[in-house]
Enzyme design. Structure first.
Site, short mmCIF file in Angstrom:
data_model
loop_
_atom_site.label_atom_id
_atom_site.label_comp_id
_atom_site.label_asym_id
_atom_site.label_seq_id
_atom_site.Cartn_x
_atom_site.Cartn_y
_atom_site.Cartn_z
N SER A 46 0.86 -1.19 0.00
CA SER A 46 0.00 0.00 0.00
C SER A 46 0.89 1.24 0.00
CB SER A 46 -0.86 0.02 1.27
OG SER A 46 -1.44 1.30 1.46
N TYR A 88 -2.99 -0.83 10.37
CA TYR A 88 -2.84 -1.03 8.92
C TYR A 88 -1.50 -0.49 8.43
CZ TYR A 88 -4.18 -1.04 3.94
OH TYR A 88 -4.23 -1.26 2.59
P1 NAD Z 1 -11.16 -6.12 -0.67
O1 NAD Z 1 -11.73 -5.94 0.68
O2 NAD Z 1 -12.07 -6.17 -1.86
O3 NAD Z 1 -10.23 -7.40 -0.74
C1 NAD Z 1 -9.55 -7.94 0.34
C2 NAD Z 1 -9.65 -9.43 0.21
O4 NAD Z 1 -8.86 -10.07 1.20
C3 NAD Z 1 -11.11 -9.89 0.41
O5 NAD Z 1 -11.48 -10.73 -0.65
C4 NAD Z 1 -11.06 -10.62 1.74
O6 NAD Z 1 -11.97 -11.69 1.81
C5 NAD Z 1 -9.63 -11.14 1.72
N1 NAD Z 1 -9.18 -11.50 3.05
C6 NAD Z 1 -9.28 -10.77 4.20
N2 NAD Z 1 -8.79 -11.47 5.23
C7 NAD Z 1 -8.36 -12.67 4.71
C8 NAD Z 1 -7.76 -13.82 5.27
N3 NAD Z 1 -7.48 -13.88 6.58
N4 NAD Z 1 -7.46 -14.86 4.45
C9 NAD Z 1 -7.72 -14.79 3.12
N5 NAD Z 1 -8.30 -13.73 2.55
C10 NAD Z 1 -8.61 -12.69 3.33
O7 NAD Z 1 -10.12 -4.92 -0.84
P2 NAD Z 1 -8.94 -4.70 -1.89
O8 NAD Z 1 -8.83 -3.24 -2.02
O9 NAD Z 1 -9.13 -5.53 -3.10
O10 NAD Z 1 -7.67 -5.21 -1.05
C11 NAD Z 1 -6.70 -6.09 -1.57
C12 NAD Z 1 -5.34 -5.70 -1.06
O11 NAD Z 1 -5.01 -4.42 -1.59
C13 NAD Z 1 -5.22 -5.58 0.46
O12 NAD Z 1 -3.98 -6.12 0.89
C14 NAD Z 1 -5.24 -4.07 0.68
O13 NAD Z 1 -4.58 -3.71 1.86
C15 NAD Z 1 -4.50 -3.62 -0.56
N6 NAD Z 1 -4.72 -2.19 -0.87
C16 NAD Z 1 -5.91 -1.74 -1.32
C17 NAD Z 1 -6.07 -0.39 -1.62
C18 NAD Z 1 -7.35 0.19 -2.13
O14 NAD Z 1 -7.45 1.41 -2.27
N7 NAD Z 1 -8.36 -0.60 -2.47
C19 NAD Z 1 -5.00 0.49 -1.44
C20 NAD Z 1 -3.79 0.00 -0.97
C21 NAD Z 1 -3.66 -1.35 -0.70
#
Ligand code: NAD
Length: 271
Positions: free
Chosen positions: A156, A169
């Site tokens: 991130s 986080y």
């Molecule tokens: P999201 O909530 O759609 O996806 C997160 C996924 O992780 C979900 O499908 C959830 O079920 C899964 N998950 C959570 N805990 C888990 C576990 N213990 N075991 C297996 N799966 C698990 O959100 P996203 O934005 O797609 O997030 C994906 C990644 O991207 C994350 O690591 C998040 O920190 C990172 N991220 C997202 C953003 C953003 O703006 N969306 C920005 C920076 C980083």
């Protein structure tokens, strides 16, 4: 090999965690578009994982849903077991699963802290350890890739930007940065490449309430010089690139996929 072939993942097998929606789904689909077969890990939503599988099959690739918690050793091992049983040895591992549990520091419970560290950081460690073990057991497959294996973390912008009211986080992503770099240093001589993508604001469930609250979108756009919130595919395409031989000389790096968020936009015009 022609340069367009360098982007191909044909004949390779990938595992992607947290791939039932959002960025994980986009990573799984973009890896498949480049030619890989994919084990689609999900935690809660079997339905979402099956949708990801259907998108991959529509591209002519193979996929299976595999339930599991990335913070649990046995579940991570089973994810690789299932992928190997269905498709053969794993060439690409994407550690994407992540979560937020936001609170002011003094209101944050130990459970809030442990939940986020357990998934985002410990989950990354367990994925890295298992992936490296499996890459070593697999051995080189020069017919599909120059590297022995490719490991990619979803970090991130908050591995670099402090984030008040989200200390669990930000600490998890800051930890992931040095986990990634240290693992990369440890295994590079074996031909294993380890990198990360660092998304900025990408439209997924993780920030849906922020985007939808009054004034939320405007506040977010102020932080993004490029002027738009990202799509999950913006990140998925970069992950597919990092997994490919087009990125064969890249290891230990974080690619920020953030429309310029880490450029300190508040300083535009003299700060
Ligand atoms: P999201 O909530 O759609 O996806 C997160 C996924 O992780 C979900 O499908 C959830 O079920 C899964 N998950 C959570 N805990 C888990 C576990 N213990 N075991 C297996 N799966 C698990 O959100 P996203 O934005 O797609 O997030 C994906 C990644 O991207 C994350 O690591 C998040 O920190 C990172 N991220 C997202 C953003 C953003 O703006 N969306 C920005 C920076 C980083």
């Amino acid at each position: 090999m022609a340069s367009s072939d360098l982007l191909s993942l044909a004949g390779q097998v990938a595992v992607v965690t947290g791939a039932s929606a959002g960025i994980g789904r986009a990573c799984a689909v973009e890896l498949a578009r480049a030619g890989a077969d994919v084990a689609v890990n999900y935690h809660g939503s079997r339905e979402g994982a099956e949708e990801t599988v259907a998108l991959i099959e529509a591209l002519g690739r193979r996929a299976i849903p595999v339930q599991g918690d990335v913070g649990t050793e046995g579940d991570v091992a089973r994810l690789f077991d299932e992928a190997e049983r269905q498709f053969g040895p794993v060439d690409i591992a994407v550690s994407n699963a992540g979560r937020q549990k936001d609170a002011a520091l003094t209101d944050m419970t130990l459970d809030d802290w442990n939940a986020v560290i357990g998934t985002n950081l410990t989950g990354g460690f367990l994925m890295a350890r298992e992936a490296v073990r499996r890459f070593r057991a697999k051995g080189r497959r020069p017919e599909v890739s120059r590297a022995l294996g490719k490991l990619i973390f979803d970090s991130s912008v908050h591995q670099r930007i402090p984030w008040a009211f989200h200390v669990n986080y930000a600490a998890s992503k800051g930890g992931l940065k040095l986990l990634m770099e240290s693992v990369a240093q440890e295994v590079a001589s074996e031909g294993i490449r380890v990198n990360a993508v660092a998304p900025g604001a990408i439209a997924t469930a993780i920030n849906q309430s922020e985007r939808e609250k009054a004034g939320g979108m405007d506040a977010m756009l102020k932080l993004i010089p490029y002027g738009r919130v990202g799509d999950p595919e913006d990140v998925g395409r970069v992950v597919a690139f990092l997994a490919s031989d087009a990125a064969d000389y890249i290891t230990g790096q974080t690619l920020f996929v953030d429309g310029g968020m880490v450029l300190y936009p508040g300083f535009k015009g003299n700060g």
